[in-house]
Design an enzyme around this catalytic site. Structure first.
Site, mmCIF file in Angstrom:
data_model
loop_
_atom_site.group_PDB
_atom_site.id
_atom_site.type_symbol
_atom_site.label_atom_id
_atom_site.label_comp_id
_atom_site.label_asym_id
_atom_site.label_seq_id
_atom_site.Cartn_x
_atom_site.Cartn_y
_atom_site.Cartn_z
ATOM 1 N N HIS A 1 11.047 10.123 -14.727
ATOM 2 C CA HIS A 1 10.784 9.156 -13.672
ATOM 3 C C HIS A 1 9.330 8.725 -13.828
ATOM 4 C CE1 HIS A 1 10.011 7.791 -9.531
ATOM 5 N NE2 HIS A 1 11.317 7.773 -9.332
ATOM 6 N N ASP B 1 9.294 18.602 -12.227
ATOM 7 C CA ASP B 1 9.672 17.607 -11.233
ATOM 8 C C ASP B 1 11.045 18.028 -10.704
ATOM 9 O OD1 ASP B 1 10.690 15.495 -9.825
ATOM 10 O OD2 ASP B 1 10.231 13.976 -11.342
ATOM 11 N N GLN C 1 15.250 16.132 -7.906
ATOM 12 C CA GLN C 1 16.714 15.975 -7.875
ATOM 13 C C GLN C 1 17.442 17.312 -8.002
ATOM 14 O OE1 GLN C 1 18.069 13.257 -6.974
ATOM 15 N NE2 GLN C 1 16.587 11.657 -7.423
ATOM 16 N N LYS D 1 14.697 13.475 0.232
ATOM 17 C CA LYS D 1 15.912 13.570 -0.591
ATOM 18 C C LYS D 1 16.719 14.826 -0.247
ATOM 19 C CE LYS D 1 13.637 11.354 -4.528
ATOM 20 N NZ LYS D 1 14.206 10.017 -4.697
ATOM 21 N N CYS E 1 13.183 3.568 -11.742
ATOM 22 C CA CYS E 1 11.836 4.080 -12.083
ATOM 23 C C CYS E 1 11.859 4.896 -13.372
ATOM 24 C CB CYS E 1 11.241 4.913 -10.955
ATOM 25 S SG CYS E 1 11.046 4.012 -9.425
HETATM 26 N N1 PMP Z 1 11.066 12.224 -9.700
HETATM 27 C C1 PMP Z 1 12.371 12.017 -9.642
HETATM 28 C C2 PMP Z 1 13.264 12.650 -10.664
HETATM 29 C C3 PMP Z 1 12.900 11.215 -8.630
HETATM 30 O O1 PMP Z 1 14.211 10.988 -8.576
HETATM 31 C C4 PMP Z 1 12.023 10.632 -7.687
HETATM 32 C C5 PMP Z 1 12.549 9.716 -6.586
HETATM 33 N N2 PMP Z 1 13.346 8.669 -7.051
HETATM 34 C C6 PMP Z 1 10.669 10.898 -7.799
HETATM 35 C C7 PMP Z 1 10.221 11.701 -8.810
HETATM 36 C C8 PMP Z 1 9.674 10.333 -6.817
HETATM 37 O O2 PMP Z 1 9.945 10.783 -5.540
HETATM 38 P P1 PMP Z 1 9.195 10.110 -4.305
HETATM 39 O O3 PMP Z 1 9.449 8.646 -4.407
HETATM 40 O O4 PMP Z 1 9.826 10.738 -3.121
HETATM 41 O O5 PMP Z 1 7.761 10.457 -4.460
#
Ligand code: PMP
Length: 426
Positions: free
Chosen positions: A136, A213, A216, A239, A379
């Site tokens: 991401h 990270d 998920q 999430k 992203c």
């Molecule tokens: N890493 C991963 C794997 C994600 O899915 C996300 C959210 N789409 C993020 C980082 C970023 O999370 P946040 O937008 O809550 O900071």
């Protein structure tokens, strides 16, 4: 269970009252943000209605009660992710912010703003930061910035045709010069689950610091950071059935105490002169400024809610849903499933590319059918580029998802192919 969520209770009430199914949305976008149970909304409201105060300052009973709630939530979250002590849990805005706390903190250490032990984070020309091509942007761009600031080189593990990568790919990419290794526990595009413990072992062999990270994974499966052995980990409250505006940075005591604070100001200090400042130990060192207390309290309630159901049960339930999604997608001609078809290697979500159909057209059609998914690059532009596409369509589940919602998604993808005149033989 859905009755415990005002969002789903309202949908189900409408459906029961005979509204057309298409009007009752099928929410398949929990990977972007999840819905909150009443327990979380109530906890936030209750706190704001009766106990609201800025924490860790002043001597009033109100501050004491608010601080108790704030620190109580920290203990709950610590236990939930296998941290040995609450001090290993740092509040951040979200996972993006938590990851930036790490990279910006490392940059500070290299600018001479270190704390005792910061030598651990020395980074310069010839050193390498390793990530994967599947990250991401939140776990990519902060590392790009850190590499630019320090002269280190950003290297990555390339993905295979299905968007996954293996321990052997990691072995080929890691070197004696790798100082940091950052990767997602679960890909937000492919749902692929990385073999964390083995990867940590590889990193340790070359003395690299690991950053996970866990955005998920933490909402969907039991996760114990101490058992996995990672040095740092990041995840978001919104999430995991919790509030927006609150995320978590987990760190081992050794790592957190050596990491300088990226943001400085009130609350995080012990002694300040006109020239210098001395900082608190973690976690308060990282929590400068007035804190989002009601969000923290809400996150504590979300953890309580998840724990009450049981993460094992949630994982098992979601596994059934993902199996149904994968099996259904694989039966659809002209639809490519991103990520592994082996459902033991994936959780929580499925992304697809439909031959001849742009993800945004598909997304619009699905939306008209009341099927709420996410379309775009999620992203993760480099990953999509490696897969030979600019965007994909993602359906993600949580414990509230029903078989009917999964089936509506599958039927709507088929419907879109017909609507747009795709010639697909069944
Ligand atoms: N890493 C991963 C794997 C994600 O899915 C996300 C959210 N789409 C993020 C980082 C970023 O999370 P946040 O937008 O809550 O900071």
């Amino acid at each position: 269970l859905r009755a415990a969520f005002p969002y789903f209770a309202a949908i189900d009430e409408r459906a029961a009252a005979g509204a057309a199914a298409a009007l009752a949305p099928a929410y398949l976008d929990s990977a972007a943000t999840s819905q909150r149970p009443l327990a979380v909304l109530d906890a936030e409201r209750e706190f704001l209605a009766h106990s609201n105060a800025a924490v860790h300052r002043g001597t009033s009973g109100a501050v004491g009660a608010a601080t108790g709630a704030f620190e109580g939530a920290r203990s709950l979250v610590a236990e939930f992710v296998g941290a040995a002590t609450p001090e290993q849990i740092v509040w951040a805005e979200n996972a993006t912010d938590a990851l930036n706390l790490v990279t910006l903190g490392i940059a500070e250490a290299n600018l001479g703003n270190g704390v005792a032990g910061s030598e651990r984070f020395a980074l310069g020309a010839g050193d390498e930061i390793l990530i994967t091509q599947a990250e991401h942007h939140a776990n990519l761009i902060p590392w790009q910035r850190l590499a630019t600031k320090t002269g280190a080189t950003l290297t990555y593990i390339p993905v295979r045709e299905d968007g996954t990568w293996t321990i052997d790919d990691a072995r080929a990419a890691i070197t004696e010069r790798t100082r940091f290794f950052a990767f997602a526990h679960v890909s937000n595009v492919t749902g692929f689950v990385a073999p964390v413990a083995e990867l940590v072992e590889l990193a340790r062999a070359v003395g690299a610091v690991t950053v996970l990270d866990a955005c998920q994974s933490v909402p969907h499966i039991p996760v114990n950071f101490a058992e996995l052995g990672v040095d740092f980990a990041a995840f978001s409250g919104h999430k995991m059935l919790g509030p927006n505006g609150i995320g978590v940075l987990y760190g081992t005591p050794e790592m957190l105490s050596a990491l300088p604070a990226a943001r400085t100001g009130g609350s995080a200090i012990t002694r300040v002169t006109m020239e210098t400042a001395e900082f608190m130990p973690p976690p308060l060192r990282f929590e400068a400024g007035t804190q989002p207390v009601s969000q923290v309290v809400g996150l504590g309630a979300a953890v309580g809610f998840l724990t009450k159901i049981g993460m094992d049960r949630i994982a098992a339930r979601e596994h059934e849903l993902v199996e149904r999604l994968v099996a259904g997608i694989e039966e659809l001609p002209g639809v490519r499933l991103l990520g592994p078809s082996d459902t033991s290697q994936r959780i929580a979500l499925t992304s697809v590319a439909v031959e001849g159909l742009h993800a945004h057209d598909l997304g619009q059609y699905l939306d008209e059918q009341g099927v709420l998914v996410r379309v775009g690059h999620h992203c993760a532009q480099p990953l999509h580029r490696a897969l030979g596409m600019a965007s994909s369509t993602r359906a993600s589940v949580h414990v509230t998802t029903t078989e009917d919602e999964v089936d509506r998604f599958l039927a709507a993808v088929r419907g879109a192919q017909q609507y747009f005149g795709m010639e697909v033989s069944a």
